[in-house]
Design a protein around this motif. Structure first.
Motif, mmCIF file in Angstrom:
data_model
loop_
_atom_site.group_PDB
_atom_site.id
_atom_site.type_symbol
_atom_site.label_atom_id
_atom_site.label_comp_id
_atom_site.label_asym_id
_atom_site.label_seq_id
_atom_site.Cartn_x
_atom_site.Cartn_y
_atom_site.Cartn_z
ATOM 1 N N UNK A 49 0.833 -1.205 0.000
ATOM 2 C CA UNK A 49 0.000 0.000 0.000
ATOM 3 C C UNK A 49 0.866 1.253 0.000
ATOM 4 N N UNK A 50 0.333 2.319 -0.566
ATOM 5 C CA UNK A 50 0.887 3.680 -0.476
ATOM 6 C C UNK A 50 2.312 3.805 -1.002
ATOM 7 N N UNK A 51 2.741 2.899 -1.885
ATOM 8 C CA UNK A 51 4.101 2.971 -2.419
ATOM 9 C C UNK A 51 4.012 3.007 -3.934
ATOM 10 N N UNK A 52 4.585 4.033 -4.531
ATOM 11 C CA UNK A 52 4.574 4.165 -5.981
ATOM 12 C C UNK A 52 5.560 3.159 -6.578
ATOM 13 N N UNK A 53 5.066 2.349 -7.501
ATOM 14 C CA UNK A 53 5.900 1.346 -8.167
ATOM 15 C C UNK A 53 6.044 1.716 -9.637
ATOM 16 N N UNK A 54 7.285 1.881 -10.108
ATOM 17 C CA UNK A 54 7.554 2.172 -11.511
ATOM 18 C C UNK A 54 7.624 0.865 -12.292
ATOM 19 N N UNK A 55 7.066 0.879 -13.481
ATOM 20 C CA UNK A 55 7.103 -0.288 -14.351
ATOM 21 C C UNK A 55 8.450 -0.311 -15.068
ATOM 22 N N UNK A 56 8.996 -1.493 -15.260
ATOM 23 C CA UNK A 56 10.296 -1.625 -15.913
ATOM 24 C C UNK A 56 10.209 -1.656 -17.427
ATOM 25 N N UNK A 74 0.704 7.917 -16.192
ATOM 26 C CA UNK A 74 1.448 7.824 -17.453
ATOM 27 C C UNK A 74 2.956 8.033 -17.276
ATOM 28 N N UNK A 75 3.360 8.695 -16.189
ATOM 29 C CA UNK A 75 4.773 8.953 -15.960
ATOM 30 C C UNK A 75 5.348 8.139 -14.814
ATOM 31 N N UNK A 76 6.654 8.025 -14.798
ATOM 32 C CA UNK A 76 7.356 7.358 -13.685
ATOM 33 C C UNK A 76 7.135 8.171 -12.413
ATOM 34 N N UNK A 77 7.318 7.538 -11.278
ATOM 35 C CA UNK A 77 7.190 8.161 -9.955
ATOM 36 C C UNK A 77 5.799 8.749 -9.726
ATOM 37 N N UNK A 78 4.793 8.098 -10.318
ATOM 38 C CA UNK A 78 3.378 8.486 -10.154
ATOM 39 C C UNK A 78 3.120 9.942 -10.546
ATOM 40 N N UNK A 79 3.672 10.336 -11.688
ATOM 41 C CA UNK A 79 3.484 11.697 -12.221
ATOM 42 C C UNK A 79 2.483 11.668 -13.367
ATOM 43 N N UNK A 80 1.718 12.721 -13.470
ATOM 44 C CA UNK A 80 0.752 12.858 -14.546
ATOM 45 C C UNK A 80 -0.664 12.660 -14.031
ATOM 46 N N UNK A 81 -1.585 12.579 -14.951
ATOM 47 C CA UNK A 81 -3.001 12.448 -14.624
ATOM 48 C C UNK A 81 -3.335 10.982 -14.318
ATOM 49 N N UNK A 95 -5.356 2.143 -22.214
ATOM 50 C CA UNK A 95 -4.731 2.802 -21.061
ATOM 51 C C UNK A 95 -3.307 2.263 -20.898
ATOM 52 N N UNK A 96 -2.353 3.166 -21.098
ATOM 53 C CA UNK A 96 -0.941 2.823 -20.915
ATOM 54 C C UNK A 96 -0.460 3.551 -19.675
ATOM 55 N N UNK A 97 0.470 2.920 -18.940
ATOM 56 C CA UNK A 97 0.948 3.539 -17.706
ATOM 57 C C UNK A 97 2.397 3.178 -17.440
ATOM 58 N N UNK A 98 3.056 4.033 -16.651
ATOM 59 C CA UNK A 98 4.462 3.840 -16.313
ATOM 60 C C UNK A 98 4.670 3.619 -14.819
#
Length: 104
Positions: A49-56, A74-81, A95-98
């Motif tokens: 929970x509550x931890x931003x996970x970046x996709x590799x 859409x961005x790394x480190x949970x940035x964007x909409x 829906x694509x996400x990072x």
């Protein structure tokens, strides 16, 4: 001395049994699925929970089969909409996400 060891062992077992349920409460119980390159399915079970996970790698089509809401970005480190997904829901194929965060 034997009585002391028995008391310490019993106390240790009690502390362990009390701490285990608290550890599982800090995870989004269930599985999170997504499509990677060439549409291959990937998953993670009981994500934190509550931890931003970046996709590799590229990621799309998130499916939330956990018991808690999540948000993909859409961005790394949970940035964007953010696109939010409630438990048991999946997003559109486009829906694509990072990055993703569980129980935001």
């Amino acid at each position: 001395m034997r009585l002391f060891r028995a008391a310490v062992a019993a106390l240790g077992a009690l502390l362990l049994s009390v701490s285990l349920p608290a550890g599982s409460a800090a995870a989004a119980d269930g599985q999170f699925y997504w499509a990677g390159p060439k549409g291959k399915l990937y998953s993670v079970q009981n994500p934190p929970d509550h931890k931003c996970l970046d996709m590799g790698q590229e990621a799309s089509e998130p499916r939330n089969l956990t018991k808690k809401p999540l948000a993909v970005y859409p961005g790394k480190k949970c940035k964007g909409s953010a696109t939010r997904l409630e438990p048991g829901k999946k997003a559109d194929r486009n829906v694509r996400f990072a990055s993703v965060i569980f129980n935001p």
